[in-house]
Design a protein around this motif. Structure first.
Motif, PDB file in Angstrom:
ATOM      1  N   SER A 127     -21.109  -1.341  38.634  1.00 50.87           N
ATOM      2  CA  SER A 127     -20.672  -2.500  37.858  1.00 50.87           C
ATOM      3  C   SER A 127     -21.587  -3.685  38.123  1.00 50.87           C
ATOM      4  N   LEU A 128     -21.872  -4.429  37.088  1.00 47.06           N
ATOM      5  CA  LEU A 128     -22.699  -5.631  37.237  1.00 47.06           C
ATOM      6  C   LEU A 128     -21.980  -6.674  38.084  1.00 47.06           C
ATOM      7  N   ALA A 129     -20.641  -6.635  38.085  1.00 45.64           N
ATOM      8  CA  ALA A 129     -19.866  -7.600  38.879  1.00 45.64           C
ATOM      9  C   ALA A 129     -20.200  -7.481  40.363  1.00 45.64           C
ATOM     10  N   THR A 130     -20.517  -6.265  40.819  1.00 44.81           N
ATOM     11  CA  THR A 130     -20.880  -6.077  42.226  1.00 44.81           C
ATOM     12  C   THR A 130     -22.196  -6.759  42.531  1.00 44.81           C
ATOM     13  N   THR A 131     -23.107  -6.711  41.606  1.00 40.99           N
ATOM     14  CA  THR A 131     -24.428  -7.320  41.813  1.00 40.99           C
ATOM     15  C   THR A 131     -24.370  -8.831  41.734  1.00 40.99           C
ATOM     16  N   GLN A 132     -23.389  -9.369  41.022  1.00 41.14           N
ATOM     17  CA  GLN A 132     -23.334 -10.810  40.785  1.00 41.14           C
ATOM     18  C   GLN A 132     -23.133 -11.626  42.047  1.00 41.14           C
ATOM     19  N   ILE A 133     -22.670 -10.982  43.134  1.00 46.31           N
ATOM     20  CA  ILE A 133     -22.487 -11.743  44.363  1.00 46.31           C
ATOM     21  C   ILE A 133     -23.811 -12.328  44.842  1.00 46.31           C
ATOM     22  N   TYR A 134     -24.923 -11.673  44.509  1.00 41.99           N
ATOM     23  CA  TYR A 134     -26.217 -12.167  44.962  1.00 41.99           C
ATOM     24  C   TYR A 134     -26.624 -13.448  44.246  1.00 41.99           C
ATOM     25  N   THR A 135     -26.030 -13.723  43.092  1.00 41.65           N
ATOM     26  CA  THR A 135     -26.309 -15.008  42.442  1.00 41.65           C
ATOM     27  C   THR A 135     -25.711 -16.134  43.264  1.00 41.65           C
ATOM     28  N   HIS A 136     -24.583 -15.864  43.949  1.00 37.74           N
ATOM     29  CA  HIS A 136     -23.992 -16.882  44.820  1.00 37.74           C
ATOM     30  C   HIS A 136     -24.891 -17.141  46.014  1.00 37.74           C
ATOM     31  N   VAL A 137     -25.539 -16.081  46.512  1.00 39.27           N
ATOM     32  CA  VAL A 137     -26.454 -16.250  47.644  1.00 39.27           C
ATOM     33  C   VAL A 137     -27.600 -17.174  47.264  1.00 39.27           C
ATOM     34  N   THR A 138     -28.229 -16.898  46.136  1.00 39.71           N
ATOM     35  CA  THR A 138     -29.378 -17.698  45.744  1.00 39.71           C
ATOM     36  C   THR A 138     -28.964 -19.118  45.380  1.00 39.71           C
ATOM     37  N   THR A 139     -27.803 -19.299  44.743  1.00 37.66           N
ATOM     38  CA  THR A 139     -27.330 -20.641  44.422  1.00 37.66           C
ATOM     39  C   THR A 139     -27.032 -21.421  45.687  1.00 37.66           C
ATOM     40  N   ASP A 140     -26.460 -20.746  46.684  1.00 32.94           N
ATOM     41  CA  ASP A 140     -26.165 -21.396  47.951  1.00 32.94           C
ATOM     42  C   ASP A 140     -27.447 -21.888  48.609  1.00 32.94           C
ATOM     43  N   ARG A 141     -28.476 -21.071  48.552  1.00 34.01           N
ATOM     44  CA  ARG A 141     -29.754 -21.481  49.147  1.00 34.01           C
ATOM     45  C   ARG A 141     -30.391 -22.612  48.351  1.00 34.01           C
ATOM     46  N   LEU A 142     -30.194 -22.586  47.038  1.00 32.45           N
ATOM     47  CA  LEU A 142     -30.717 -23.653  46.202  1.00 32.45           C
ATOM     48  C   LEU A 142     -30.074 -24.984  46.573  1.00 32.45           C
ATOM     49  N   ARG A 143     -28.750 -24.964  46.753  1.00 32.33           N
ATOM     50  CA  ARG A 143     -28.059 -26.192  47.134  1.00 32.33           C
ATOM     51  C   ARG A 143     -28.535 -26.693  48.496  1.00 32.33           C
TER      52      ARG A 143
END
Length: 299
Positions: A273-289
Motif C-alpha cells: 500500500s502507498l499509505a505505508t510508504t507515506q510515512i517517509y514524507t513525514h520524515v523528510t518534512t520533519d527534517r525540512l522544518r
C-alpha cells in the motif's frame, strides 16, 4: 476451538502461503482471543460475538499494549472471523463490526547521508585485512543501503538473484511477491569483491546457492546480520543504534530527499500500500522544518 485453530494454521500456511513469522503472529493473536472467549463461557467459535471481541481488545489496553499492537490484533481477528464464516465454521462475522484504534505513525529513525557514508567507510576500513567475513559485511551493508530491502529478503538471496550486468537484484518479498530492485556502483564493486573469492573461502559442501554465508558456511542468519549492523554502527560516533530495518528507512528517506517520487519508492521497498510508504514524507518534512528553524533568522 483447538481444532479450528489447527485448521486456520493450515489455511494460513498452505492457502495464503504466509511466512512462518506471519503465521506465528496471527496464531498467537487468535489463540489469545479464543482463550479469552473460553474464559467468558464460549466453548465454540460459533458463540463469538462483537462484545467478546471488544472485551478482549479492552483487556489488551489495560495490559498497556501499544496502539499499533492493538490495531494489528484487531486486524488479525477480523481476518479470522471472516474465514470462519466463509468456511461454515460460524454463522456470522462479528469481526466485521469491530473497530480498531488508529495507530500512531511514529517517525522511523534514519541515518544522515554523512553518517551512512561513515558507516560504509568504517566497514571498508575493517575489511582492509582481506578477511572473508569483513568483505562480506561490506557487501551486505552496501546492498542494504543501496536497495532498502528487508533483512529477511537479503538473507534469502541466491547468487543467481544478482544480475551484475544490469545492476539489479531479484527479491522475494512478503506474500511471495517478486520484485526487481536496482543498486549502484559502490554496491556492485563490493559484490564483485565478495563473489570474487571471499565467498568461496567461506563456502562448504552444504552452502548451496546462498549469496551471503555465515562463518560456518551456511546461509547467513538474520540475527547475524542484525548483530553485524549494530556492531558496525557503533564505529560511527554519534550515529543512532539502528538495525537492518533502520538502513531500510535510511534508504527510503534519502531517495525521497534526493527527488524520487513516492510511487517509485513504494515499488522499490515492496510496500503493498502507498499509505505505508507515506510515512517517509513525514520524515523528510520533519527534517525540512528542523533545517528551516536552524537556518532562517525569523523562524
Amino acid at each position: 476451538m483447538a481444532a479450528v485453530l489447527a485448521d486456520y494454521e493450515r489455511h494460513l500456511t498452505s492457502e495464503r502461503d504466509l511466512t512462518p513469522h506471519t503465521v506465528r503472529a496471527y496464531l498467537g493473536d487468535i489463540a489469545g482471543m479464543l482463550e479469552h472467549a473460553a474464559l467468558l463461557g464460549h466453548g465454540d467459535v460459533r458463540g463469538l460475538d462483537v462484545a467478546t471481541l471488544r472485551s478482549w481488545l479492552a483487556k489488551q489496553q489495560t495490559l498497556g499494549k501499544a496502539r499499533t499492537t492493538m490495531s494489528r490484533r484487531a486486524t488479525a481477528v477480523r481476518v479470522f472471523t471472516a474465514w470462519a464464516q466463509r468456511t461454515g465454521r460460524a454463522e456470522t462475522d462479528p469481526g466485521a463490526l469491530l473497530g480498531s484504534p488508529k495507530a500512531h505513525r511514529t517517525l522511523p529513525p534514519a541515518l544522515r547521508v554523512d553518517e551512512a557514508r561513515k558507516l560504509l567507510a568504517a566497514a571498508a576500513t575493517r575489511a582492509d585485512d582481506g578477511s572473508p567475513v569483513g568483505l562480506r559485511d561490506v557487501a551486505i551493508l552496501e546492498l542494504l543501503y543501496a536497495t532498502g530491502i528487508r533483512v529477511g529478503e537479503l538473507c534469502g538471496l541466491d547468487v543467481d538473484d544478482v544480475d551484475r550486468e544490469r545492476r539489479v537484484v531479484r527479491v522475494l518479498g512478503k506474500g511471495r511477491k517478486e520484485r526487481t530492485v536496482p543498486y549502484g556502483q559502490p554496491a556492485d564493486r563490493a559484490l564483485a569483491v565478495w563473489l570474487g573469492g571471499p565467498r568461496t573461502a567461506l563456502a562448504v559442501h552444504g552452502s548451496g546457492a546462498a549469496l551471503f554465508l555465515g562463518v560456518r558456511g551456511g546461509r547467513i542468519d538474520q540475527r547475524a546480520v542484525r548483530s553485524m549492523v549494530h556492531a558496525r554502527l557503533a564505529d560511527v560516533p554519534g550515529a543512532p543504534d539502528l538495525g537492518p530495518h533502520g538502513l531500510r528507512h535510511t534508504a527510503a528517506t534519502h531517495l525521497l530527499e534526493g527527488g524520487a517520487d513516492l510511487r517509485t519508492v513504494q515499488e522499490l521497498l515492496g510496500h503493498a500500500s502507498l499509505a505505508t510508504t507515506q510515512i517517509y514524507t513525514h520524515v523528510t518534512t520533519d527534517r525540512l522544518r528542523a533545517a528551516y528553524r536552524q537556518a532562517h533568522p525569523r523562524a
